[in-house]
Design an enzyme around this catalytic site. Structure first.
Site, PDB file in Angstrom:
ATOM      1  N   GLU A   1       1.154   5.685   0.201  1.00 60.15           N
ATOM      2  CA  GLU A   1       0.587   7.008   0.433  1.00 60.15           C
ATOM      3  C   GLU A   1       1.319   7.967  -0.499  1.00 60.15           C
ATOM      4  OE1 GLU A   1      -2.053   7.291   2.125  1.00 60.15           O
ATOM      5  OE2 GLU A   1      -1.956   5.269   2.964  1.00 60.15           O
TER       6      GLU A   1
ATOM      7  N   HIS B   1      -5.353   5.219   6.241  1.00 58.80           N
ATOM      8  CA  HIS B   1      -4.571   6.009   5.281  1.00 58.80           C
ATOM      9  C   HIS B   1      -3.110   6.126   5.712  1.00 58.80           C
ATOM     10  CE1 HIS B   1      -7.367   7.124   2.187  1.00 58.80           C
ATOM     11  NE2 HIS B   1      -8.270   7.480   3.086  1.00 58.80           N
TER      12      HIS B   1
ATOM     13  N   ASP C   1       0.865  -1.179   0.000  1.00 58.12           N
ATOM     14  CA  ASP C   1       0.000   0.000   0.000  1.00 58.12           C
ATOM     15  C   ASP C   1       0.904   1.231   0.000  1.00 58.12           C
ATOM     16  OD1 ASP C   1      -2.958   1.002   0.487  1.00 58.12           O
ATOM     17  OD2 ASP C   1      -1.655   2.228   1.752  1.00 58.12           O
TER      18      ASP C   1
ATOM     19  N   ASP D   1      -2.718   0.000   6.368  1.00 61.04           N
ATOM     20  CA  ASP D   1      -3.624  -0.389   5.288  1.00 61.04           C
ATOM     21  C   ASP D   1      -3.181  -1.702   4.653  1.00 61.04           C
ATOM     22  OD1 ASP D   1      -4.875   1.929   5.872  1.00 61.04           O
ATOM     23  OD2 ASP D   1      -4.661   2.864   3.913  1.00 61.04           O
TER      24      ASP D   1
END
Length: 621
Positions: A62, A201, A60, A206
């Site tokens: 960001e 987030h 994952d 995540d």
């Protein structure tokens, strides 16, 4: 033939330690010694790669925004699992090389100060690729995460590994029904599968939640007989056998641009679409490339496909609009009810007011729009009332009869023509500002509103400023739309030409905004002869001069085709000119509003991943 048992011959597991947020050192890996497993005789059922022996790396990211073209990675989190066991974790912040936008900091908690001491992506990427080497990549909304990683590889000159990938969002859509979960978002699936980590987030959290979702989906695969990696990766590409058996419906569909119509058992139109290659597009409805649940249901009902070949893409798009408006197919969502569009009308009376109407009539006043729905019309009307003290009462007023004033008069929001405080001539000056804005110059109407938006922002009344800004944007778009439509409505006839890419020309004849003839002049043929034939056989448009002879959507299709680079204006009868100064001066304002709207949810998954009332049948090959 001898094959290694599950896990034999594979790379040894690696155990990684996740660094604290913001630490500069990169994760290190250390091989764990192990004894090689003996070779055993494999069975036919074991020729595939068992899921229990597959190493998955759930990743994952960001980022600073939603597009890898102009945004960068701020954090990478990954979890390596095999056989239900966690083998290692990878987490590091990444310096994006730019400021982290405030709305991203609010969403993720990652600030510019946090990533200031973090390594750059060119230092992080090799470590992550080594961590994921030989594994199957898993992500929730894989196009987003893997898209950023691929873009980072291209920017740093790193080779992207040829690894298989699994999108848990798509997999969930195949295995879960609407009765179980309303959608396939990670925040919905995590509590459904009792994930031990809640999505927040942040990349590693995540990724951990996605691991639990992946294992929960694997539990659904067991009863279906899906036990190998090959069956898993092919699961989302499967097609219902009943849909596959209808491929013969595309046999008579020709290649080339045009419109296709799916018809039901009573010969009713179910769905109307357009394509530059009719045969290829229609065939796609019967294979794995079509994943929309509505289309799956539509294909199950279809008994025939009709094709309407067209000269070029503009004719195809116009014919599609007309067929949808005429037949209103149940599986078309857009353009089914053009008659429901709303307009704002400045009435013709001594003290005119704004009124929302469904249709325009020549000589019935000034019309602004159209608007797609009542909400947009109300926003534009509210913007006008913010700028001009037009009366908002619905009764018809007479200059010779006075009545009591309403609250708006006391608030200074109306000149009070009902009380006699404002004469017909004085009120006409107020209404003339709106007429001038629609006709050509919206500066006097929009300028004071934008100044008020700036004042509200300076006073830190940001919510009020945002509401007024959005209203002004709707108003400006409506004025621009109306002026563009009137540009074509005033031209009795003009001819457009575009290259067909093979040395010939696509030709279009337009009269008062309506496409009346379309054709082509192939290479080595006379364009003038082809054009003369088109104009001789063109449709005659009814109605008064100066009024649109087509629907708004059709005229806007013509406008967009005309404005494409490479389009040539061959002939024009009349004057083809834009209103001056028009809304061009507000293009920057509209661009900023659109950019702000796109940034409100930069990580939204735009794919149609809502769960179905009944998932497609899963067939194990």
């Amino acid at each position: 033939m001898l094959f290694p048992a599950s896990g034999a011959g594979s790379r040894p597991p690696r155990h990684e330690q996740a660094p604290a947020h913001g630490d500069r050192p990169l994760p290190r890996t250390r091989p764990v010694p192990h004894e090689p497993l003996p070779y055993v005789q494999a069975t036919i059922d074991e020729l595939g790669t068992p899921l229990a022996g597959v190493t998955f790396v759930v990743v994952d990211l960001e980022t600073t925004g939603g597009s890898p073209k102009d945004c960068a990675i701020t954090e990478i989190g990954a979890v390596k699992v095999r056989g239900g066991q966690v083998l290692g974790e990878f987490q590091t912040l990444v310096d994006p090389g730019c400021e982290v936008p405030p709305y991203i900091s609010v969403l993720t908690g990652i600030t510019t100060a946090m990533v200031a001491t973090a390594p750059r992506i060119d230092a992080v990427l090799p470590a992550f690729l080594e961590f994921a080497r030989g594994a199957v990549l898993v992500a929730h909304n894989a196009p987003f995460d893997l898209g950023f990683l691929r873009a980072a590889c291209e920017q740093t000159g790193t080779a992207w590994p040829a690894a298989a990938s699994v999108d848990t969002a798509v997999l969930a859509r195949r295995l879960l029904s609407r009765d179980e979960v309303p959608n396939c978002k990670l925040v919905t699936l995590a509590p459904f599968f009792s994930a031990t980590t809640s999505p927040c987030h942040r990349a590693l959290d995540d990724a951990r939640a996605t691991v639990d979702v992946l294992h929960g989906l694997f539990e659904r695969l067991g009863p279906l007989g899906v036990t190998s990696l090959e069956e898993l990766t092919g699961l989302t590409r499967q097609v219902d056998p009943a849909r596959r058996r209808k491929r013969h419906l595309a046999e008579t569909v020709p290649h080339g641009p045009g419109v296709y119509v799916f018809r039901g058992p009573r010969d009713e139109p179910l769905y109307v679409g357009t394509s530059n290659d009719l045969r290829t597009r229609v065939r796609s409805y019967f294979n794995s490339s079509e994943q929309r649940s509505r289309m799956t249901e539509m294909v199950a009902l279809a008994t025939r496909v009709d094709a309407v070949p067209c000269a070029h893409d503009l004719e195809a798009a116009v014919r599609e609009l007309r067929l949808i408006a005429e037949h209103k197919p149940r599986y078309n969502r857009r353009s089914r009810f053009p008659e429901r569009a709303l307009w704002l009308r400045l009435t013709e009376e001594p003290f005119p007011r704004l009124s929302a109407v469904r249709r325009t009539r020549p000589g019935a006043g000034v019309f602004l729009g159209p608007f797609a729905d009542r909400r947009a019309a109300d926003m534009a009307m509210a913007a006008v009332h913010e700028a001009l003290p037009l009366r908002q009462c619905t009764s018809r007023l007479s200059p010779r009869v006075t009545t009591s004033a309403c609250a708006l008069f006391g608030m200074g929001r109306c000149g009070g023509p009902c009380t006699g405080a404002q004469s017909v001539a004085e009120y006409a000056l107020v209404a003339e500002v709106l007429r001038a804005a629609v006709a050509g110059d919206p500066g006097a109407l929009v300028g004071p509103l934008l100044e008020r938006v700036d004042r509200l922002a300076d006073e830190e009344r940001y919510e009020d400023a945002a509401v007024l800004r959005d209203r002004v944007a709707v108003l400006v778009r409506a004025v621009r739309r109306r002026q563009r439509l009137e540009t074509l409505a005033a031209v009795p006839e003009f001819v457009l030409a575009r290259s067909d890419g093979a040395g010939g020309w696509h030709l279009t004849v337009v009269r008062r905004g309506r496409l009346v003839a379309a054709g082509g002049a192939p290479r080595a043929t006379s364009v003038r002869d082809a054009l003369a034939l088109l104009r001789a056989t063109a449709e005659t448009v009814p109605g008064p001069d100066g009024e649109l002879a087509a629907s708004v959507d059709e005229t806007e299709l013509v406008l967009r085709w005309m404005e494409k680079p490479g389009t040539r204006l061959v002939e024009v009868d009349g004057t083809l000119a834009c209103a001056a100064p028009g809304t061009g001066g507000f293009s920057g304002f509209l661009a900023r509003v659109e950019a702000g709207r796109a940034l409100r949810d930069p990580f939204a998954d735009g794919r149609q991943l809502g769960t179905r009332s009944r998932p497609d049948r899963v067939v194990v090959a």
